[in-house]
Design an enzyme around this catalytic site. Structure first.
Site, mmCIF file in Angstrom:
data_model
loop_
_atom_site.group_PDB
_atom_site.id
_atom_site.type_symbol
_atom_site.label_atom_id
_atom_site.label_comp_id
_atom_site.label_asym_id
_atom_site.label_seq_id
_atom_site.Cartn_x
_atom_site.Cartn_y
_atom_site.Cartn_z
ATOM 1 N N ASP A 27 1.260 -1.073 -0.031
ATOM 2 C CA ASP A 27 0.410 -0.222 0.488
ATOM 3 C C ASP A 27 1.205 0.989 0.246
ATOM 4 O O ASP A 27 2.114 1.659 0.149
ATOM 5 C CB ASP A 27 -1.116 0.150 1.424
ATOM 6 C CG ASP A 27 -1.414 1.236 1.551
ATOM 7 O OD1 ASP A 27 -2.087 1.594 0.017
ATOM 8 O OD2 ASP A 27 -1.449 2.019 2.281
ATOM 9 N N GLU A 67 -0.200 4.867 0.797
ATOM 10 C CA GLU A 67 -0.424 6.665 2.065
ATOM 11 C C GLU A 67 0.152 4.987 3.189
ATOM 12 O O GLU A 67 -1.007 4.108 3.560
ATOM 13 C CB GLU A 67 -1.724 7.168 1.830
ATOM 14 C CG GLU A 67 -1.719 7.859 0.950
ATOM 15 C CD GLU A 67 -3.136 8.239 0.121
ATOM 16 O OE1 GLU A 67 -3.276 9.336 0.274
ATOM 17 O OE2 GLU A 67 -3.868 7.272 -0.708
ATOM 18 N N GLU A 102 -1.357 10.297 4.578
ATOM 19 C CA GLU A 102 -2.381 11.081 3.560
ATOM 20 C C GLU A 102 -2.843 12.181 3.343
ATOM 21 O O GLU A 102 -2.302 12.609 3.459
ATOM 22 C CB GLU A 102 -3.408 10.386 4.985
ATOM 23 C CG GLU A 102 -3.472 9.372 5.110
ATOM 24 C CD GLU A 102 -4.218 7.699 5.130
ATOM 25 O OE1 GLU A 102 -4.832 7.948 4.303
ATOM 26 O OE2 GLU A 102 -3.529 6.750 5.303
ATOM 27 N N SER A 144 -2.510 1.189 -5.030
ATOM 28 C CA SER A 144 -3.193 1.877 -3.822
ATOM 29 C C SER A 144 -4.548 2.062 -4.023
ATOM 30 O O SER A 144 -5.247 2.557 -4.819
ATOM 31 C CB SER A 144 -2.396 3.111 -3.433
ATOM 32 O OG SER A 144 -3.051 4.401 -3.063
ATOM 33 N N ASP A 159 -1.881 -1.362 5.933
ATOM 34 C CA ASP A 159 -2.089 -0.595 7.612
ATOM 35 C C ASP A 159 -3.359 -0.314 7.798
ATOM 36 O O ASP A 159 -3.069 0.212 8.643
ATOM 37 C CB ASP A 159 -1.272 1.152 7.330
ATOM 38 C CG ASP A 159 -1.620 1.968 6.137
ATOM 39 O OD1 ASP A 159 -2.548 1.619 5.324
ATOM 40 O OD2 ASP A 159 -1.741 3.153 6.385
ATOM 41 N N ASN A 215 -8.607 -1.376 4.316
ATOM 42 C CA ASN A 215 -8.795 -1.055 3.133
ATOM 43 C C ASN A 215 -7.742 -2.400 2.117
ATOM 44 O O ASN A 215 -7.482 -2.661 0.695
ATOM 45 C CB ASN A 215 -8.634 -0.070 1.831
ATOM 46 C CG ASN A 215 -7.340 0.594 2.031
ATOM 47 O OD1 ASN A 215 -7.042 0.418 3.033
ATOM 48 N ND2 ASN A 215 -7.629 1.141 1.326
#
Ligand SMILES: [Mg+2]
Length: 207
Positions: free
Chosen positions: A6, A8, A14, A89, A151, A154
């Protein structure tokens, strides 16, 4: 080996949080933690942006201000010596392409905006949302050993389908779904965890 990570929260902060702060628009502070339905969340964001006449070039300029975490470049450079890097992502290609160039031109798979000729955002082409597991599963199906790094919520499907999941500062609700997966809190620990893996643990041909 493929290192599917991933973006962000692992390699950079973010982007939407930065945009909300830069614009000062309260309604843009809503995240997936407040609205877990990503389609609804994006519809909300698109309508707020149009209300405030914020166009794609404005957003992209703000997204470009978001810097990689300090250790990101060195980590990616090292990780590339271990295998292919795939950054998967839920961000938008328009936001993160610049970041990818800055850190060293790795593969980025992300969503894309639908934009009018004058830059007004009309909607999104959500290619990754809810589909991360298809990418990892397909890579596994053709024989790759896939290290998955996530993290947040999602990333659960990516973490569940990859060959070797690594939890990166995941919230408790995610962590509890992965009893055996290593948990790391920084890029140095992530590197050490990947370093400890054999190079090609799933060889399927040979004497
Ligand atoms: Mg994340």
């Amino acid at each position: 080996m493929i290192i599917a990570t991933d973006l962000e929260g692992i390699l950079m902060p973010e982007i939407w949080e930065h945009i909300a702060k830069e614009t000062g628009i309260e309604a843009l502070k809503i995240t997936t933690r407040d609205e877990p339905d990503f389609v609804k969340l994006m519809e909300h964001r698109v309508s707020v942006l149009r209300e405030h006449d914020i166009k794609l070039p404005d957003l992209v300029a703000m997204a470009h201000q978001v810097e990689p975490f300090l250790a990101t470049r060195a980590f990616l450079k090292w990780a590339r010596t271990k295998g292919q890097i795939m950054i998967i992502s839920d961000t938008f290609q328009e936001f993160a392409d610049h970041f990818i160039d800055v850190v060293g031109a790795y593969n980025l798979f992300a969503n894309r905006f639908q934009v009018a000729p004058d830059g007004t955002i009309l909607g999104c082409n959500l290619r990754i949302r809810g589909k991360k597991e298809r990418v990892t599963q397909s890579l596994k199906d053709i024989g790759f050993f896939v290290v998955g790094i996530g993290d947040s919520f999602n990333d659960i499907s990516l973490l569940k389908t990859c060959s070797f999941p690594i939890l990166y500062r995941t919230p408790e609700e995610v962590t509890t779904q992965f009893h055996d997966a290593p948990r790391v809190t920084n890029l140095d620990a992530l590197k050490a965890t990947i370093e400890a893996l054999p190079d090609e643990p799933n060889g399927n041909c040979g004497a």
